[in-house]
Design an enzyme around this catalytic site. Structure first.
Site, PDB file in Angstrom:
ATOM      1  N   TYR A  81       0.796  -1.220   0.000  1.00  0.00           N
ATOM      2  CA  TYR A  81       0.000   0.000   0.000  1.00  0.00           C
ATOM      3  C   TYR A  81       0.836   1.281   0.000  1.00  0.00           C
ATOM      4  O   TYR A  81       0.293   2.367   0.219  1.00  0.00           O
ATOM      5  CB  TYR A  81      -0.935   0.013   1.211  1.00  0.00           C
ATOM      6  N   HIS A 156      22.309   6.562  21.065  1.00  0.00           N
ATOM      7  CA  HIS A 156      21.330   7.516  21.600  1.00  0.00           C
ATOM      8  C   HIS A 156      20.872   8.398  20.448  1.00  0.00           C
ATOM      9  O   HIS A 156      21.668   9.141  19.859  1.00  0.00           O
ATOM     10  CB  HIS A 156      21.958   8.362  22.709  1.00  0.00           C
ATOM     11  N   HIS A 236     -34.233  -2.707  12.451  1.00  0.00           N
ATOM     12  CA  HIS A 236     -34.131  -4.113  12.851  1.00  0.00           C
ATOM     13  C   HIS A 236     -34.168  -5.039  11.634  1.00  0.00           C
ATOM     14  O   HIS A 236     -34.563  -6.201  11.727  1.00  0.00           O
ATOM     15  CB  HIS A 236     -35.254  -4.504  13.832  1.00  0.00           C
ATOM     16  N   SER A 360     -14.310 -12.131  -8.968  1.00  0.00           N
ATOM     17  CA  SER A 360     -14.170 -13.450  -8.368  1.00  0.00           C
ATOM     18  C   SER A 360     -13.344 -14.321  -9.297  1.00  0.00           C
ATOM     19  O   SER A 360     -13.468 -14.238 -10.522  1.00  0.00           O
ATOM     20  CB  SER A 360     -15.544 -14.089  -8.131  1.00  0.00           C
ATOM     21  N   SER A 361     -12.500 -15.168  -8.715  1.00  0.00           N
ATOM     22  CA  SER A 361     -11.649 -16.024  -9.541  1.00  0.00           C
ATOM     23  C   SER A 361     -12.429 -17.134 -10.207  1.00  0.00           C
ATOM     24  O   SER A 361     -11.935 -17.785 -11.132  1.00  0.00           O
ATOM     25  CB  SER A 361     -10.523 -16.624  -8.680  1.00  0.00           C
ATOM     26  N   ASN A 374     -12.413  -3.183   2.040  1.00  0.00           N
ATOM     27  CA  ASN A 374     -11.035  -2.812   2.375  1.00  0.00           C
ATOM     28  C   ASN A 374     -11.009  -1.673   3.381  1.00  0.00           C
ATOM     29  O   ASN A 374     -10.198  -1.655   4.312  1.00  0.00           O
ATOM     30  CB  ASN A 374     -10.280  -2.384   1.110  1.00  0.00           C
ATOM     31  N   ARG A 400       8.995   9.558  34.713  1.00  0.00           N
ATOM     32  CA  ARG A 400       8.897   9.013  33.362  1.00  0.00           C
ATOM     33  C   ARG A 400       9.462   7.604  33.339  1.00  0.00           C
ATOM     34  O   ARG A 400      10.325   7.243  34.124  1.00  0.00           O
ATOM     35  CB  ARG A 400       9.564   9.872  32.303  1.00  0.00           C
TER      36      ARG A 400
END
Length: 532
Positions: A81, A156, A236, A360-361, A374, A400
């Site tokens: 992507y 660092h 519903h 669809s395949s 997606n 921290r």
């Protein structure tokens, strides 16, 4: 409406994401796959402590010494992507983090140069200022790589930025005299928290808000174009009072606009108060300087809001609020994706086809709603990551701990999957074609939906037990146009009221839906301040 704009373009060094060349591609190299004959393997699984350069499994040998490429990237955002999310890279990648660290370090040195009490850092000449600004403006991927090379020695990351700047500034005689004032009185988190804040701010303003706005504009267009297209409601899952297709789209435009507004109003905070938030070292070095005021000025100069009450780290509460708001925006979009998926399934929408695409395949006739699927899937992935960020980041042991550091490196995951989902939704909306014949067919088979207005008018004119009478007529029975008309004809109500009921059909019984759909753009414009 965006996050507060920077006071001028040079405050962030006139940052131009396109300068980084990250928009076009990653420096991928192709993996090398060794060829060798397939060997038989035993049926027993063996565990080994060795780290082989190739593995043998039932499918044959495979190299494990891969180089990074679109095929070998562990994250699909950086592989499959990449082309759809690459505009986030200048802000949310490690390059982006290093860039904003460099910016903050340089801006802090410039800030020190205008504090009268700090005589050791005199005001810089225009030439020196231009030199320092150039380090920001011309910062490149190669510069970031140089910082990473220094980090391999220092172990660092923030110190590596300081050393990088000291090396770069050796060539400028004026700046070279004050090299030790880079990172003056700073803890790493003074630099990091501002870098992260700028990463998020620029990401939202430059990438995310514009795409969000496109979704709302697209929904407003669909709402207006289909404002008077009647549609059977379903509550519903059962037939309910009719609406219009446009009005249902308008609901999502309005909902998303409110969340978009909330996102834009999140205050992006920064701190600059030293090791534990008390300006300890600052006060010892220069006791006559009003350091809290200087810190506030500096944070504001970067276009951020100031947080005066902190420990070593900025408390990250604003991040939690930002990510929670993103999650809610995404939840609304999931609701939209699922609704449209359902409308496509009912045949209310058709989808335009693209030559060469396969649904669809094995089933050639299929045109699947893959864009909305997606989008829904990626919104789920996004919300999972954003949820962890929002729940974890405000929590840090005592003054921290380091748990936030590694977590913050994952901001791009939740935001990246959100962006991917938004683009999928937009692509899906662009393929939709309204099937008015199918919508009309469903309405004409559901004359029972007129039970609601009939019994409501009966109530107005004092007809006893109107609900019960309509319940007896409609529940569990086939209701037709003729049976409804016969029932109305037998009502003891004024003739004008009876004639109005006789004019009703399922496709005209839509209330104020048409007007609501046509005016939604005004609502969206009022909420988020964009002209549609």
């Amino acid at each position: 409406m965006e996050f507060a704009a920077l006071s001028n373009a040079t405050q962030l060094g006139g940052f131009n994401p396109l300068r980084t060349n990250l928009q076009s591609s990653l420096p991928f190299r192709h993996a090398s796959f060794p060829s060798s004959s397939r060997r038989d393997c035993s049926c027993k699984a063996l565990l080994s402590t060795r780290t082989p350069t190739s593995t043998h499994n039932m499918f044959g040998p495979h190299s494990t010494d891969f180089e990074l490429s679109a095929l070998t990237a562990l994250s699909p955002l950086d592989g499959r992507y990449w082309s759809k999310v690459k505009e986030l890279a200048p802000f949310l990648s490690e390059y982006g983090l290093i860039y904003f660290r460099v910016l903050v370090e340089i801006k802090w040195l410039l800030q020190l140069s205008v504090i009268p009490e700090i005589v050791e850092v005199p005001s810089f000449s225009d030439g020196a200022k231009s030199f320092l600004q150039g380090l920001i403006d011309d910062f490149s991927v190669e510069d970031a790589s140089e910082v990473k090379n220094i980090e391999r020695v220092t172990n660092h990351d923030v110190k590596a930025v300081e050393y990088f700047l000291k090396q770069k500034c050796q060539s400028n005689a004026e700046v070279a005299k004050v090299l030790e004032f880079f990172h003056f009185a700073c803890t790493s988190e003074d630099i990091n928290n501002l870098a992260h804040a700028l990463m998020l701010k620029e990401t939202m303003n430059s990438v995310m808000f514009p795409v969000m706005d496109k979704i709302m504009i697209a929904l407003c267009d669909v709402a207006k174009d289909n404002a008077d297209v009647p549609m059977l409601s379903r509550t519903h899952g059962q037939p309910a009072s009719p609406t219009t297709l446009g009005k249902e789209m308008a609901i999502f435009a309005a909902r998303l606009s409110r969340e978009r507004k909330d996102l834009s109003q999140v205050e992006i905070l920064g701190k600059f108060a030293g090791a534990v938030g008390n300006y300890n070292a600052h006060v010892v070095a220069y006791p006559n300087v009003n350091w809290p005021h200087i810190a506030e000025q500096f944070v504001h100069s970067l276009g951020l809001s100031f947080n005066p009450y902190v420990a070593q780290i900025e408390t990250h509460d604003y991040m939690a609020k930002l990510f929670h708001s993103l999650i809610q925006f995404n939840n609304i979009l999931i609701d939209f994706d699922r609704d449209v998926w359902g409308y496509i399934s009912l045949g209310y929408f058709k989808q335009t086809t693209k030559a060469g695409e396969i649904g669809s395949s094995t089933m050639p006739h299929k045109v699947n709603p893959i864009d909305f699927e997606n989008s829904e899937g990626n919104l789920g992935v996004a919300n999972g990551g954003l949820s962890h960020l929002s729940m974890k980041l405000p929590i840090s042991r005592w003054q921290r701990d380091l748990t936030d550091s590694t977590v913050l490196r994952n901001m791009g995951i939740g935001i990246g999957h959100s962006l991917l989902a938004y683009k999928s939704t937009l692509q899906g909306i662009g393929k939709l074609q309204v099937n008015e014949a199918r919508l009309s067919e469903d309405l004409n088979q559901c004359w029972e939906v007129l039970a609601e207005p009939i019994q409501t008018v009966m109530r107005r004119y004092g007809v006893p037990e109107p609900y019960e009478k309509l319940k007896e007529l409609t529940r569990g029975r086939a209701v037709t146009k003729e049976s409804i008309r016969d029932f109305i004809e037998g009502l003891d109500i004024p003739e004008e009221a009876k004639n109005n009921l006789l004019k009703l059909t399922p496709d005209t019984y839509v209330g104020a839906a048409v007007e609501l759909a046509r005016t939604v753009e005004n609502v969206v414009n009022t909420v988020i301040g964009i002209k549609i």
